[in-house]
Design a protein around this motif. Structure first.
Motif, PDB file in Angstrom:
ATOM      1  N   ILE A 130      -8.654  54.115  15.889  1.00 21.28           N
ATOM      2  CA  ILE A 130      -9.272  54.985  14.881  1.00 21.28           C
ATOM      3  C   ILE A 130      -9.378  56.378  15.477  1.00 21.28           C
ATOM      4  N   PRO A 144     -14.793  53.868   9.088  1.00 18.76           N
ATOM      5  CA  PRO A 144     -13.648  53.001   9.397  1.00 18.76           C
ATOM      6  C   PRO A 144     -13.995  51.888  10.381  1.00 18.76           C
ATOM      7  N   PHE A 205      -5.616  54.067  12.200  1.00 18.43           N
ATOM      8  CA  PHE A 205      -6.337  54.730  11.109  1.00 18.43           C
ATOM      9  C   PHE A 205      -6.577  56.171  11.560  1.00 18.43           C
ATOM     10  N   THR A 207      -7.555  60.193  10.535  1.00 19.74           N
ATOM     11  CA  THR A 207      -8.069  61.208   9.628  1.00 19.74           C
ATOM     12  C   THR A 207      -7.767  62.568  10.246  1.00 19.74           C
ATOM     13  N   THR A 228      -3.066  53.852   8.178  1.00 18.92           N
ATOM     14  CA  THR A 228      -3.680  54.594   7.084  1.00 18.92           C
ATOM     15  C   THR A 228      -3.772  56.045   7.520  1.00 18.92           C
ATOM     16  N   GLU A 230      -5.537  59.494   6.339  1.00 14.34           N
ATOM     17  CA  GLU A 230      -6.472  60.221   5.475  1.00 14.34           C
ATOM     18  C   GLU A 230      -6.287  61.704   5.782  1.00 14.34           C
ATOM     19  N   TYR A 433      -9.956  53.476   1.762  1.00  8.92           N
ATOM     20  CA  TYR A 433     -11.064  52.809   2.437  1.00  8.92           C
ATOM     21  C   TYR A 433     -12.357  53.108   1.713  1.00  8.92           C
ATOM     22  N   THR A 438     -12.305  49.169   2.966  1.00  6.65           N
ATOM     23  CA  THR A 438     -12.083  49.338   4.405  1.00  6.65           C
ATOM     24  C   THR A 438     -11.798  47.994   5.053  1.00  6.65           C
ATOM     25  N   THR A 441      -8.316  47.193   4.251  1.00  2.38           N
ATOM     26  CA  THR A 441      -7.388  48.027   5.005  1.00  2.38           C
ATOM     27  C   THR A 441      -7.120  47.452   6.390  1.00  2.38           C
ATOM     28  N   PHE A 442      -8.159  46.944   7.033  1.00  4.22           N
ATOM     29  CA  PHE A 442      -8.020  46.415   8.394  1.00  4.22           C
ATOM     30  C   PHE A 442      -7.731  44.919   8.417  1.00  4.22           C
TER      31      PHE A 442
END
Length: 489
Positions: A130, A144, A205, A207, A228, A230, A433, A438, A441-442
């Motif tokens: 993450i 997340p 993940f 962002t 993912t 973001e 998410y 979320t 997603t995982f």
């Protein structure tokens, strides 16, 4: 609410070429060994780690608020509602629903499989990475993480090095509340991130900005790692001529200037007619004065720009068009006044790059159709807003555009709803998410069919030598669905 990229916003800077040494190999080996041992799979373990997150938030509230003040001068009320409370809500939701989320999902069967057991199992990917930004440095790490824990993964956290106060808390305090064999934090900047991404993860993940998102996606592709992204973009805000303009001004101003505009879903520019602009400007001025006083620089409710680099970038954007409201800045405080720009050109940098600061340009269009055409010829945004007293106008914008999320007659309150998926589309990201989304997603959704080792007499029609009669029967069995669960297993 994601942080933005280096040039156009405030996320991760350029990822530099990595040296040959890989200091994270041993850490990842330990995490993978812990995952392969099955340690994270039982619901009891997941619950214990989520409870640890809950205690972390409760027992360190002042420490977290102090870190947010240090990094962004974030007002306590904003820190509460956009960071701590939302994280607490995510933890509580996961704890209350974990056992339901984890259950196998029964699926419809055809007649050929009616005596078998068919279901979808939600299984963790493994070791997840993450990578979080600086603008909401608690929220965008923990939300997340809640889903990754609930889904049964081991996790490497990479908080932003730009929000130094929160990075320190995440690296030094959070590990006291989690199983150190299953969760770890990596600190540092672009060089460390580059080395980290060289390793194989089971899920990523990220962002950040679209530019860095491409780098992350490229790194993931080398291992075919699912991910993912973001990301962000320029979020349009259409204001119709038929509006309660003071209501519009109040809502647009709050959502634009919250966190000093350093919010990925903030309205990035207004589209309206020149006539509406002339009425909207005094309403926006009243809203700014009501929220932040005659001198916003002295307001305790206005955050500051994260660092000097982003301050200077924003200061440069103040020269686009004309400042009808605000326009002041103070380098020593990293203060940019709540600013509204008019007479901007489509080619100006403020209309080309994501602003990620308390600056709101207004661009004139003559009709809703012109506004929609303006929006559609650009990349799909993370969020899109439309204000009108006529619901047909709002729905027309909704129906004829595409964006990650949409707000009609309000700002990004959809971010507070765990019942709603949040994520971008196209250039603004991929994947969603928040809440159960979320967890999903995982989680890898594994299709499973368990058949009896016996009853071979019912299976024989599948095998060669084929006959017209058997083929006709198999087609019939496959085409007809069984509307109720049936299994001998």
């Amino acid at each position: 609410m994601s942080g933005k990229g280096e040039k156009s916003s405030g996320r991760k800077s350029n990822l530099e070429p990595e040296p040959q040494v890989n200091p994270y190999a041993d850490i990842l080996t330990c995490l993978r060994d812990a995952f392969n041992s099955g340690r994270t799979r039982p619901a009891e373990f997941r619950v214990s780690q989520l409870c640890g997150l809950s205690r972390f938030l409760k027992e360190n509230r002042k420490l977290l608020l102090d870190a947010l003040t240090q990094d962004l001068n974030k007002p306590a009320s904003e820190a509460d509602i956009s960071e701590i409370v939302l994280c607490e809500g995510e933890v509580k939701l996961a704890l209350n629903n974990l056992h339901t989320w984890m259950k196998d999902e029964q699926v419809e069967k055809n007649l050929a499989t009616q005596m078998d057991s068919a279901f979808i199992r939600k299984e963790p990917y493994g070791v997840a990475l993450i990578i979080a930004p600086w603008n909401y440095p608690l929220n965008l790490v923990l939300v997340p993480l809640v889903g990754a824990i609930a889904a049964g993964n081991c996790v490497v956290l990479k908080p932003s090095e730009i929000s130094k106060g929160m990075e320190k808390v995440i690296a030094e305090v959070l590990p006291q509340y989690l199983d150190k064999n299953c969760f770890t934090t990596v600190v540092g900047g672009p060089q460390e991130a580059t080395i980290l991404l060289k390793n194989k993860f089971d899920y990523i993940f990220f962002t950040g900005s679209p530019r860095v998102g491409q780098i992350v996606m490229s790194a993931a592709s080398k291992h075919l790692t699912p991910l993912t992204l973001e990301l962000g973009g320029k979020n349009p805000c259409y204001v119709d001529d038929n509006c309660d303009l003071q209501n519009v001004a109040n809502r647009v101003a709050w959502f634009r200037f919250l966190n000093a505009g350093q919010t990925c879903v903030a309205p990035d520019y207004v589209l309206c007619s020149r006539e509406t602009q002339e009425k909207l400007l005094p309403a926006l001025q009243r809203a700014v004065t009501q929220f932040y006083g005659q001198d916003p620089q002295n307001s305790p409710d206005l955050a500051r720009i994260i660092n000097d680099k982003h301050f200077h970038r924003l200061q440069g954007l103040l020269g686009n068009g004309r400042a009808a409201i605000g326009g002041q800045s103070d380098e020593q405080e990293r203060y940019i006044a709540p600013t509204v720009l008019v007479d901007v050109k489509e080619t100006d940098p403020v209309m080309q790059e994501e602003i990620f600061g308390p600056i709101l340009p207004i661009f004139n269009v003559q009709s809703i159709d012109e506004a929609i055409a303006f929006i559609r010829k650009r990349e799909k945004p993370l969020a899109l807003y439309a204000f009108s007293n006529d619901s047909k106008v709002v729905n027309k914008v909704l129906d004829q555009t595409s964006s990650g999320s949409f707000g009609g007659n309000d700002g990004f309150m959809f971010m507070t709803m765990t019942s709603m998926p949040f994520g971008g589309v196209g250039h603004s990201g991929m994947g969603t998410y928040h809440g159960k989304f979320t967890f999903d997603t995982f989680s890898h959704r594994r299709g499973c069919l368990l058949s009896s080792p016996h009853l071979e007499m019912f299976k024989k029609i599948r095998y060669p030598p084929y006959s017209p009669r058997h083929r006709k029967l198999m087609v019939w069995l496959l085409e007809h669905k069984l509307g109720f669960p049936c299994s001998i297993l």
